[in-house]
Design a protein around this motif. Structure first.
Motif, short mmCIF file in Angstrom:
data_model
loop_
_atom_site.label_atom_id
_atom_site.label_comp_id
_atom_site.label_asym_id
_atom_site.label_seq_id
_atom_site.Cartn_x
_atom_site.Cartn_y
_atom_site.Cartn_z
N GLU A 60 0.86 -1.18 0.00
CA GLU A 60 0.00 0.00 0.00
C GLU A 60 0.90 1.24 0.00
O GLU A 60 1.91 1.27 0.71
N THR A 61 0.56 2.23 -0.79
CA THR A 61 1.40 3.42 -0.88
C THR A 61 0.59 4.70 -0.69
O THR A 61 -0.62 4.74 -0.91
N VAL A 62 1.30 5.73 -0.29
CA VAL A 62 0.75 7.08 -0.20
C VAL A 62 1.81 8.03 -0.76
O VAL A 62 2.93 7.61 -1.07
N ASP A 63 1.46 9.29 -0.90
CA ASP A 63 2.41 10.28 -1.41
C ASP A 63 2.12 11.60 -0.71
O ASP A 63 1.13 12.26 -1.01
N PHE A 64 2.97 11.96 0.25
CA PHE A 64 2.74 13.19 1.00
C PHE A 64 4.06 13.76 1.48
O PHE A 64 5.10 13.08 1.48
N ASP A 65 4.04 15.02 1.90
CA ASP A 65 5.22 15.70 2.40
C ASP A 65 5.39 15.39 3.89
O ASP A 65 4.67 15.92 4.73
N GLY A 66 6.34 14.52 4.19
CA GLY A 66 6.56 14.12 5.58
C GLY A 66 7.10 15.22 6.47
O GLY A 66 7.10 15.09 7.69
N PHE A 67 7.57 16.31 5.87
CA PHE A 67 8.10 17.42 6.65
C PHE A 67 7.02 18.44 7.01
O PHE A 67 7.29 19.38 7.74
N ALA A 68 5.82 18.26 6.46
CA ALA A 68 4.71 19.16 6.74
C ALA A 68 3.90 18.59 7.89
O ALA A 68 3.33 17.50 7.78
N GLU A 69 3.84 19.31 9.00
CA GLU A 69 3.23 18.79 10.22
C GLU A 69 1.79 18.33 10.03
O GLU A 69 1.41 17.24 10.46
N GLU A 70 0.97 19.15 9.36
CA GLU A 70 -0.43 18.81 9.19
C GLU A 70 -0.59 17.57 8.29
O GLU A 70 -1.40 16.69 8.58
#
Length: 359
Positions: A60-70
């Motif tokens: 399972e995959t996702v794609d997000f900015d891990g450095f963005a707190e929200e």
């Protein structure tokens, strides 16, 4: 590649914010499954299209900015499903708010384990983690050799002016490239290390091979007894080290005690023609103060090299960016193939111990 059998009846859901680099990612993910975990992999920092496709085919995959707190908090909630564990390499913002949302009572799974394949925990609220029952595991010490190696490389660059000479030659300016000779050297220099951990010790061992003398200003735990078998001399104060050394290299973690440890006043204490190296944390050496000191011949070191910054990644900015007396490195001191493989392996061992004790 054949996966080992899962031994956990109900696999723990683990959010892999950034998998191991390159081909190391696949065996790491397979090993997590072997520990009884079900990875959800963030592809944001996986740049190789072929590797992305292979991960997408099996997990399972996702794609997000891990450095963005929200964004991080929202992914950990995962529409109410939640995660039992999180794995990362980078210093992502595991703040109190993020941890509270990841452990909220309404989630199907609440976060109980955080693992970082690196040494630092300065972006993790450890007090909140302990209060909320989240175990934090890191891989302190495994990249000591890699960080020490780049540290010495940066020392040599600053002393021998390698980067500047390269730029001048590429511009066709031979006469400019040979300015400032004869150059300084580690041979016969006195190198001062701020910090007494594994990285500092390895750095001491390396510079001694070049013929340097080593002074060390360590933590309160660095007693005379502990310093007895060190390849260097223990000094009592930071002032003594700054005023007495030709090269000063910083090797302390980011804590309340080390924040701003070296600022304008401390830089003015350094010897003329001295060199400062920071491969530790940006908060320890004030970037603006270092920038001003380097531009003023009477206010501190003549050269510097820095691997850590307050604003890194896509938002990189620094007052040192246009400073001709400073060599910049993009926070890569520990990023050798061997060190990163060792960090991944160590973290998997930590996860294995946790899973073995988990009800």
């Amino acid at each position: 590649m054949r996966r080992p059998d899962r031994h956990h009846a109900a696999p723990l859901r683990v959010l892999v914010v950034d998998p191991a680099l390159g081909e190391q990612a696949l065996p790491e993910l397979i090993a997590l499954e072997g520990l009884g975990m079900k990875p959800t992999v963030n592809l944001r920092r996986v740049n190789d299209a072929s590797l992305r496709a292979r991960i997408e085919a099996d997990w399972e995959t996702v794609d997000f900015d891990g450095f963005a707190e929200e964004e991080l908090a929202r992914q950990l909630e995962h529409c109410g499903r939640g995660f039992d564990a999180l794995k990362c390499r980078a210093g992502i913002p595991l703040t109190r708010k993020v941890l509270e949302r990841a452990t909220a009572g309404g989630l199907e799974r609440r976060l109980v384990l955080v693992g970082r394949a690196a040494a630092g925990t300065d972006t993790i609220d450890l007090v909140a983690a302990q209060r909320l029952g989240v175990s934090v595991r890191t891989t302190a010490g495994v990249n000591a050799g890699a960080v020490a190696e780049l540290t010495v490389s940066l020392m040599l660059d600053a002393l021998r002016d390698v980067a500047r000479r390269d730029r001048n030659l590429r511009a066709g300016a031979w006469s400019s490239a040979v300015e400032g000779l004869p150059a300084s050297s580690l041979d016969g220099a006195r190198v001062g290390l701020v910090g007494s951990g594994a990285i500092a010790r390895r750095t001491a061992e390396l510079v001694r091979v070049f013929g340097a003398e080593v002074w060390v200003f360590g933590s309160l735990r660095f007693t005379a007894e502990r310093a007895a078998d060190w390849p260097g001399r223990r000094v009592e104060t930071l002032t003594e080290l700054l005023t007495g050394c030709d090269v000063v290299s910083v090797h302390v973690p980011a804590t309340a005690e080390t924040e701003g440890l070296i600022g304008a006043r401390e830089l003015r204490l350094m010897r003329p023609c001295s060199v400062l190296i920071n491969t530790a944390r940006a908060s320890v050496v004030r970037e603006a103060a270092l920038d001003r000191a380097l531009r003023d011949p009477g206010a501190g070191p003549a050269r510097a090299a820095v691997d850590v910054f307050e604003n890194e990644g896509a938002v990189f900015s620094s007052p040192l960016a246009d400073n001709p007396y400073c060599t910049l490195s993009p926070h890569v001191a520990g990023m050798t193939a061997g060190a990163m493989r060792a960090a991944s392996d160590r973290l998997l061992e930590e996860f294995g111990r946790f899973v073995g004790e988990y009800p």
